[in-house]
Motif scaffolding. Structure first.
Motif, mmCIF file in Angstrom:
data_model
loop_
_atom_site.group_PDB
_atom_site.id
_atom_site.type_symbol
_atom_site.label_atom_id
_atom_site.label_comp_id
_atom_site.label_asym_id
_atom_site.label_seq_id
_atom_site.Cartn_x
_atom_site.Cartn_y
_atom_site.Cartn_z
ATOM 1 N N TRP A 53 23.610 -0.464 -59.196
ATOM 2 C CA TRP A 53 24.645 -0.309 -60.212
ATOM 3 C C TRP A 53 25.861 0.374 -59.277
ATOM 4 C CZ3 TRP A 53 26.181 -2.280 -64.956
ATOM 5 C CH2 TRP A 53 25.255 -2.718 -65.754
ATOM 6 N N VAL A 66 30.124 1.735 -59.967
ATOM 7 C CA VAL A 66 31.231 2.076 -60.783
ATOM 8 C C VAL A 66 32.569 1.886 -60.213
ATOM 9 C CG1 VAL A 66 31.186 4.589 -60.422
ATOM 10 C CG2 VAL A 66 32.205 3.636 -62.517
ATOM 11 N N LEU A 92 26.256 4.299 -58.109
ATOM 12 C CA LEU A 92 25.746 5.021 -59.130
ATOM 13 C C LEU A 92 24.433 5.205 -58.890
ATOM 14 C CD1 LEU A 92 27.017 3.758 -62.801
ATOM 15 C CD2 LEU A 92 27.493 6.009 -61.584
ATOM 16 N N TYR A 110 31.862 -1.255 -64.633
ATOM 17 C CA TYR A 110 30.461 -1.102 -64.200
ATOM 18 C C TYR A 110 29.874 -2.326 -63.746
ATOM 19 C CZ TYR A 110 30.828 3.642 -65.735
ATOM 20 O OH TYR A 110 31.130 5.057 -66.087
#
Lengths: 114, 115
Positions: free
Chosen positions: A35, A37, A47, A89
């Motif tokens: 993930w 951002v 992340l 995101y």
């Protein structure tokens, strides 16, 4: 072919509320999951990532994600969001045997309101 | 400070002109990547390079070219053959340690607008 689907293009939430950003992937082989951002007009910042081991992964800024192999999902969660979490995101996958190529989802825009 | 730099941050070009976007890293990473970002489409891989003097096409290489003459530099040229070049371009790099578990680190991006 592998693909990544982020199920929500926009998620509006109030400050201090919990949030879940959903990510599903399709792949016939094992994958690594990420993930990222992105704040407005900036690059991407990692992340968290799942490589192996515990299926619950903790990242920066209080975020965590759970890898669910049977449901091919990697949803991102935060128990209490802040205004500063407002950003886009991205979920991404990399196949176990395919070098460094990342496949990204379409992105989820998280908007935290006071 | 170690990191990835991209220049310029904003770039304007007239139709029919080639333009080169710069990407430099001082992380001593072997692998470098170029992505294109369009609203609602996430990031799509244009080209990547795992070693100096070698690079491979990504998913949307048509209308783009790259070179990798130095480990720290991976410039991207957007040619006049690219039909819709207006986009946000992101460069990334990774260690590429052979275990395939390394992380990609991203530069701040260049926003290209074709007038």
């Amino acid at each position: 072919a592998q693909s990544v689907t982020q199920l929500d293009s926009q998620v509006p939430v109030f400050e201090e509320a919990p949030v879940e950003l959903r990510c599903n992937y399709s792949s016939s082989v094992s994958v690594y999951l990420f993930w990222y951002v992105q704040y407005p007009n900036q690059g991407l910042q990692l992340l968290l990532k799942y490589l192996s081991g515990s299926t619950l992964v903790k990242g920066i800024n209080g975020f965590e994600a759970e890898f669910n192999k049977s449901q091919t999902s990697f949803h991102l969660r935060k128990p209490s969001v802040h205004i500063s979490d407002t950003a886009e995101y991205f979920c991404a996958v990399r196949r176990y045997n395919q070098g460094g190529k990342l496949i990204f989802g379409q992105g989820t825009e998280l908007s935290v309101k006071p | 400070d170690g990191g990835i730099t991209q220049s310029p941050k904003y770039l304007f070009r007239k139709e029919g002109q080639n333009v080169t976007l710069s990407c430099e890293q001082n992380l001593n990473h072997d692998a470098m990547y170029w992505y294109r970002q369009d609203p609602g489409q996430g990031l799509r891989l244009i080209y990547y390079s795992q070693i100096v003097n070698d690079f491979q096409k990504g998913d949307i290489a048509e209308g783009y070219s790259v070179s990798r003459e130095k480990k720290e530099s991976f410039p991207l040229t957007v040619t006049s053959a690219q039909k819709n070049p207006t986009a946000f371009y992101l460069c990334a790099s990774s260690i590429d340690d052979g275990l395939r578990t390394d992380t990609q680190y991203f530069g701040p991006g260049t926003r290209l607008t074709v007038l």
